[in-house]
Write a protein that holds these residues in place. Sequence first.
Motif, PDB file in Angstrom:
ATOM      1  N   LYS A  83       0.844  -1.200   0.000  1.00 25.15           N
ATOM      2  CA  LYS A  83       0.000   0.000   0.000  1.00 25.15           C
ATOM      3  C   LYS A  83       0.881   1.252   0.000  1.00 25.15           C
ATOM      4  O   LYS A  83       0.625   2.203  -0.732  1.00 25.15           O
ATOM      5  N   LYS A  84       1.932   1.223   0.803  1.00 22.20           N
ATOM      6  CA  LYS A  84       2.855   2.352   0.892  1.00 22.20           C
ATOM      7  C   LYS A  84       3.595   2.604  -0.424  1.00 22.20           C
ATOM      8  O   LYS A  84       3.904   3.734  -0.770  1.00 22.20           O
ATOM      9  N   HIS A  85       3.873   1.531  -1.173  1.00 19.96           N
ATOM     10  CA  HIS A  85       4.696   1.635  -2.389  1.00 19.96           C
ATOM     11  C   HIS A  85       3.913   1.363  -3.673  1.00 19.96           C
ATOM     12  O   HIS A  85       4.523   1.146  -4.727  1.00 19.96           O
ATOM     13  N   LYS A  86       2.606   1.398  -3.607  1.00 17.20           N
ATOM     14  CA  LYS A  86       1.753   1.043  -4.739  1.00 17.20           C
ATOM     15  C   LYS A  86       2.099   1.821  -6.012  1.00 17.20           C
ATOM     16  O   LYS A  86       2.235   1.240  -7.088  1.00 17.20           O
ATOM     17  N   VAL A  87       2.261   3.119  -5.899  1.00 19.60           N
ATOM     18  CA  VAL A  87       2.532   3.956  -7.070  1.00 19.60           C
ATOM     19  C   VAL A  87       3.863   3.575  -7.712  1.00 19.60           C
ATOM     20  O   VAL A  87       3.946   3.395  -8.932  1.00 19.60           O
ATOM     21  N   GLU A  88       4.903   3.429  -6.891  1.00 17.77           N
ATOM     22  CA  GLU A  88       6.223   3.083  -7.428  1.00 17.77           C
ATOM     23  C   GLU A  88       6.223   1.685  -8.041  1.00 17.77           C
ATOM     24  O   GLU A  88       6.856   1.456  -9.070  1.00 17.77           O
ATOM     25  N   LEU A  89       5.543   0.741  -7.394  1.00 16.14           N
ATOM     26  CA  LEU A  89       5.487  -0.625  -7.933  1.00 16.14           C
ATOM     27  C   LEU A  89       4.881  -0.622  -9.327  1.00 16.14           C
ATOM     28  O   LEU A  89       5.408  -1.242 -10.247  1.00 16.14           O
ATOM     29  N   ARG A  90       3.778   0.091  -9.500  1.00 18.59           N
ATOM     30  CA  ARG A  90       3.100   0.118 -10.799  1.00 18.59           C
ATOM     31  C   ARG A  90       3.915   0.873 -11.858  1.00 18.59           C
ATOM     32  O   ARG A  90       3.872   0.548 -13.026  1.00 18.59           O
ATOM     33  N   ARG A  91       4.655   1.882 -11.419  1.00 19.13           N
ATOM     34  CA  ARG A  91       5.403   2.718 -12.355  1.00 19.13           C
ATOM     35  C   ARG A  91       6.770   2.133 -12.713  1.00 19.13           C
ATOM     36  O   ARG A  91       7.202   2.215 -13.867  1.00 19.13           O
ATOM     37  N   LEU A  92       7.440   1.520 -11.744  1.00 23.84           N
ATOM     38  CA  LEU A  92       8.833   1.133 -11.956  1.00 23.84           C
ATOM     39  C   LEU A  92       9.065  -0.351 -12.221  1.00 23.84           C
ATOM     40  O   LEU A  92      10.030  -0.700 -12.897  1.00 23.84           O
ATOM     41  N   VAL A  93       8.225  -1.222 -11.681  1.00 22.77           N
ATOM     42  CA  VAL A  93       8.410  -2.650 -11.933  1.00 22.77           C
ATOM     43  C   VAL A  93       7.627  -2.991 -13.200  1.00 22.77           C
ATOM     44  O   VAL A  93       6.400  -2.972 -13.205  1.00 22.77           O
ATOM     45  N   LEU A  94       8.335  -3.271 -14.267  1.00 22.45           N
ATOM     46  CA  LEU A  94       7.682  -3.510 -15.552  1.00 22.45           C
ATOM     47  C   LEU A  94       7.025  -4.883 -15.594  1.00 22.45           C
ATOM     48  O   LEU A  94       6.009  -5.060 -16.254  1.00 22.45           O
ATOM     49  N   ALA A  95       7.605  -5.854 -14.892  1.00 18.21           N
ATOM     50  CA  ALA A  95       7.041  -7.209 -14.845  1.00 18.21           C
ATOM     51  C   ALA A  95       7.922  -8.077 -13.969  1.00 18.21           C
ATOM     52  O   ALA A  95       9.054  -7.711 -13.634  1.00 18.21           O
ATOM     53  N   MET A  96       7.379  -9.240 -13.618  1.00 16.05           N
ATOM     54  CA  MET A  96       8.203 -10.319 -13.078  1.00 16.05           C
ATOM     55  C   MET A  96       8.167 -11.420 -14.128  1.00 16.05           C
ATOM     56  O   MET A  96       7.091 -11.780 -14.615  1.00 16.05           O
ATOM     57  N   VAL A  97       9.341 -11.915 -14.498  1.00 10.88           N
ATOM     58  CA  VAL A  97       9.428 -12.994 -15.463  1.00 10.88           C
ATOM     59  C   VAL A  97       9.857 -14.258 -14.705  1.00 10.88           C
ATOM     60  O   VAL A  97      10.933 -14.295 -14.109  1.00 10.88           O
ATOM     61  N   LEU A  98       8.983 -15.246 -14.725  1.00 11.88           N
ATOM     62  CA  LEU A  98       9.227 -16.513 -14.042  1.00 11.88           C
ATOM     63  C   LEU A  98       9.688 -17.556 -15.061  1.00 11.88           C
ATOM     64  O   LEU A  98       8.999 -17.792 -16.054  1.00 11.88           O
ATOM     65  N   VAL A  99      10.846 -18.142 -14.806  1.00 21.49           N
ATOM     66  CA  VAL A  99      11.365 -19.192 -15.676  1.00 21.49           C
ATOM     67  C   VAL A  99      10.756 -20.520 -15.235  1.00 21.49           C
ATOM     68  O   VAL A  99      10.914 -20.929 -14.084  1.00 21.49           O
ATOM     69  N   GLU A 100      10.038 -21.145 -16.150  1.00 21.36           N
ATOM     70  CA  GLU A 100       9.455 -22.466 -15.888  1.00 21.36           C
ATOM     71  C   GLU A 100       9.617 -23.304 -17.151  1.00 21.36           C
ATOM     72  O   GLU A 100       8.885 -23.114 -18.119  1.00 21.36           O
ATOM     73  N   PRO A 101      10.583 -24.237 -17.152  1.00 21.24           N
ATOM     74  CA  PRO A 101      10.839 -25.046 -18.348  1.00 21.24           C
ATOM     75  C   PRO A 101       9.690 -25.985 -18.726  1.00 21.24           C
ATOM     76  O   PRO A 101       9.521 -26.295 -19.900  1.00 21.24           O
ATOM     77  N   ASN A 102       8.894 -26.391 -17.753  1.00 22.72           N
ATOM     78  CA  ASN A 102       7.816 -27.346 -17.998  1.00 22.72           C
ATOM     79  C   ASN A 102       6.601 -26.638 -18.587  1.00 22.72           C
ATOM     80  O   ASN A 102       5.982 -25.797 -17.938  1.00 22.72           O
ATOM     81  N   SER A 103       6.246 -26.989 -19.832  1.00 22.12           N
ATOM     82  CA  SER A 103       5.148 -26.297 -20.519  1.00 22.12           C
ATOM     83  C   SER A 103       3.801 -26.514 -19.820  1.00 22.12           C
ATOM     84  O   SER A 103       2.962 -25.611 -19.817  1.00 22.12           O
ATOM     85  N   VAL A 104       3.595 -27.675 -19.210  1.00 23.16           N
ATOM     86  CA  VAL A 104       2.335 -27.933 -18.490  1.00 23.16           C
ATOM     87  C   VAL A 104       2.248 -27.016 -17.264  1.00 23.16           C
ATOM     88  O   VAL A 104       1.199 -26.424 -16.989  1.00 23.16           O
ATOM     89  N   LYS A 105       3.356 -26.889 -16.542  1.00 21.18           N
ATOM     90  CA  LYS A 105       3.371 -26.001 -15.367  1.00 21.18           C
ATOM     91  C   LYS A 105       3.179 -24.543 -15.790  1.00 21.18           C
ATOM     92  O   LYS A 105       2.497 -23.783 -15.116  1.00 21.18           O
TER      93      LYS A 105
END
Length: 133
Positions: free
Chosen positions: A67-89
Amino acid sequence: MLMNSSDFPLVWMNLTQEPGHDHQKDFDEFEANLQRGEPFVLLTDTAPAEDHEHSPEEKKRTALWMKKHKVELRRLVLAMVLVEPNSVKRLGLKAFAVVFAKFWGYPLLLAPSREQAIEMARELLSMDVKSSY
């Protein structure tokens, strides 16, 4: 969650947690990245354990911090990219990605390899630079 910001604006996170982990240190490091004032992308190749449950105190602390960092999170974090080799997962994580984005305010993207995750992150960063002009 351990953060490695040595490759900023690519910030690698390890989401596995050891017992007795200091969550305040995680928030401090996340905050330090936000205070840079520059867009960045979070990357991880460790999905949170399915049986991991946050304590009520952890949930409250996270909610207050967000809640305190909501504005910065939306403005500065473009995405989280999760590496998952398993296509089903990866397919199974798509529904979670929707909930994740609503909660954190930035998208969760899925990549089959570290190389593709880095490529996706660099593309997001270059698109963000172009959109600032």
